[in-house]
Design a protein around this motif. Structure first.
Motif, mmCIF file in Angstrom:
data_model
loop_
_atom_site.group_PDB
_atom_site.id
_atom_site.type_symbol
_atom_site.label_atom_id
_atom_site.label_comp_id
_atom_site.label_asym_id
_atom_site.label_seq_id
_atom_site.Cartn_x
_atom_site.Cartn_y
_atom_site.Cartn_z
ATOM 1 N N GLU A 13 0.811 -1.220 0.000
ATOM 2 C CA GLU A 13 0.000 0.000 0.000
ATOM 3 C C GLU A 13 0.843 1.268 0.000
ATOM 4 O O GLU A 13 0.299 2.376 0.061
ATOM 5 C CB GLU A 13 -0.908 -0.002 1.234
ATOM 6 N N GLY A 14 2.175 1.125 -0.047
ATOM 7 C CA GLY A 14 3.041 2.292 -0.080
ATOM 8 C C GLY A 14 3.371 2.855 1.279
ATOM 9 O O GLY A 14 3.907 3.965 1.380
ATOM 10 N N ARG A 15 3.062 2.117 2.353
ATOM 11 C CA ARG A 15 3.314 2.610 3.700
ATOM 12 C C ARG A 15 4.607 2.063 4.299
ATOM 13 O O ARG A 15 4.982 2.419 5.403
ATOM 14 C CB ARG A 15 2.121 2.280 4.610
ATOM 15 N N ARG A 16 5.303 1.216 3.577
ATOM 16 C CA ARG A 16 6.632 0.727 3.949
ATOM 17 C C ARG A 16 7.428 0.486 2.684
ATOM 18 O O ARG A 16 6.872 0.471 1.566
ATOM 19 C CB ARG A 16 6.552 -0.582 4.764
ATOM 20 N N PHE A 17 8.740 0.230 2.844
ATOM 21 C CA PHE A 17 9.600 -0.095 1.704
ATOM 22 C C PHE A 17 10.439 -1.309 2.091
ATOM 23 O O PHE A 17 10.999 -1.356 3.206
ATOM 24 C CB PHE A 17 10.508 1.087 1.346
#
Length: 464
Positions: free
Chosen positions: A70-74
């Protein structure tokens, strides 16, 4: 168990699957053991040994990977191409952990996102080979398939697959995990003191200065937050750290596949995050059959020959319920092919609305041989594939959520280029890999900074 959990179990338990159902499928990249009875006895021994990881760690990682989707971590996944038994020692392990921590610090600081830290170690002892045999001066012997299978020395005794090596691999994986956990629990990864991780090995002054600025900035941020809350933020004294390896040697993986109390289904308890490679990802093959039945988050390497229909089939097989955090697709196209081969795959998955984590492996598609006989990777090709990957995902309306790198914390010269501009003549100075070339500590840190700069430039373009 709640009604919701019972419903999920009924839907998600793989039909007709058992830990050994892979044996009915074609199995590639498998060694031929001379004594089937000894192999079975070793498997029974492995089944009785304690697991290396826990089901709750596995499920925690799956949740973090869902957040990365969801783009909340990498995701930062990195480590050796293939571990060696001889490298199970304190200096090698701590240096490997140190460079991954340094890279994650750069990414946290620059991306303003939490980083999922996954090491390619504590089990990465098997490697696929392009041929079953190797010939030298007319002598034909089995190929070296990693220390878990046989030895690299070119003689019949070393190259004969030995199932007892699986027990040695389990023991060294356990020792590696024990030491890493001790380091982390003892404060080695304390974000209050990232300066303790050291930077003695970085010879490029500009690179070192940029890293030190990030360390200073992170330290100031931590102190500012603690001033606001009026107490120390203890969660910053340690980090979550997970392991991964290629699920290649299926008798070993099967022996580590277990059911646990108060959980439904089966878990591979030899690692948190297994993956399969291009050579073993056939939909009707043994490796895909094995992966479809375990509850771990899993990954598949996706190369330039994979078609959209093949990829759809793999997704349907491995994640039929579209479970968040379940499936990662690690594309490894090569700098020269990614522009043509990746967009149709992204488009197919996006149109189907499937939830996957897209990860870039800029290493494996860029391997080449030099005139003096060394396998190497050019840093400018690695950089190019990463930069192109970010651009292609942005153009396609998808998200690049991580990188998968082969690297080491040692002072090696295996990949050319980078801050010190290593050339082919430098390779002989410190080429230690028994299989594939790895980024050294300096090139790895430079890669993390490259990712930050690329994301920053994309953000600037989007805002303009």
């Amino acid at each position: 168990m709640s009604n919701t959990e019972r419903t999920l179990q009924a839907v998600s338990t793989a039909a007709g699957w058992t830990p050994d159902s892979w044996r009915a499928r074609p199995a590639k990249q498998m060694p031929v053991y001379p004594d089937a009875g000894e192999l079975a006895a070793v498997q029974r021994e492995l089944q009785a040994l304690p697991p290396l990881v826990t089901s709750w760690e596995i499920l925690a990682l799956k949740q973090q990977l869902a957040e990365a989707q969801e783009g909340r971590r990498f995701l930062l996944q990195g480590g050796d191409c293939a571990e060696n038994f001889a490298d199970c020692c304190a200096d090698v392990i701590s240096n490997r952990l140190k460079v991954l921590l340094q890279m994650s610090l750069v990414l946290v600081h620059g991306l303003k996102l939490p980083v999922v830290r996954v090491g390619r170690f504590a089990g990465q002892y098997a490697k696929p080979r392009s041929a079953d045999t190797e010939t030298r001066e007319g002598v034909v012997l089995p190929s070296y398939r990693g220390d878990i299978v046989n030895g690299p020395e070119f003689n019949a005794r070393a190259r004969t697959p030995d199932p007892r090596r699986m027990v040695k691999a389990h023991a060294r994986s356990a020792m590696t995990m024990n030491f890493i956990r001790s380091l982390i629990d003892g404060g080695f990864a304390d974000l209050h003191h990232p300066e303790y991780w050291g930077l003695d090995w970085v010879g490029d002054a500009q690179l070192a200065e940029e890293y030190q600025r990030m360390v200073s900035g992170l330290g100031d941020s931590v102190r500012f937050m603690e001033t606001l809350v009026g107490s120390q933020i203890h969660e910053l004294k340690r980090v979550d750290f997970y392991t991964s390896h290629e699920a290649l040697l299926l008798p070993y993986e099967e022996a580590q596949t277990r059911q646990v109390p108060r959980q439904w289904g089966w878990f591979n308890l030899s690692t948190h995050y297994p993956w399969i490679g291009m050579r073993t990802c056939a939909i009707d093959g043994a490796h895909a059959e094995y992966l479809r039945g375990i509850r771990n988050p899993i990954a598949v390497k996706v190369g330039p020959a994979v078609t959209p229909d093949q990829l759809r089939g793999l997704i349907d097989l491995l994640n039929p319920d579209d479970e968040p955090g379940r499936l990662s697709l690690i594309h490894r196209m090569g700098a020269g092919q990614i522009g043509e081969r990746l967009p149709p795959l992204l488009d197919a998955v996006k149109r189907d609305g499937r939830r996957v984590l897209w990860v870039c492996d800029p290493m494996h598609g860029n391997t080449e041989s030099t005139s003096n006989g060394y396998k190497t990777r050019r840093f400018h090709n690695i950089r190019s594939e990463i930069e192109q990957a970010f651009d292609i995902h942005a153009a396609g309306g998808t998200r690049l959520g991580g990188v998968h790198l082969e690297l080491t914390g040692e002072d090696v010269t295996e990949c050319t280029g980078g801050a010190r501009d290593l050339t082919d003549t430098d390779l002989s100075r410190a080429y230690r890999s028994s299989v594939d070339p790895r980024l050294n500590y300096e090139q790895a840190l430079e890669t993390a900074m490259l990712i930050v700069r690329k994301r920053a430039s994309q953000g600037a373009v989007a805002a303009s």
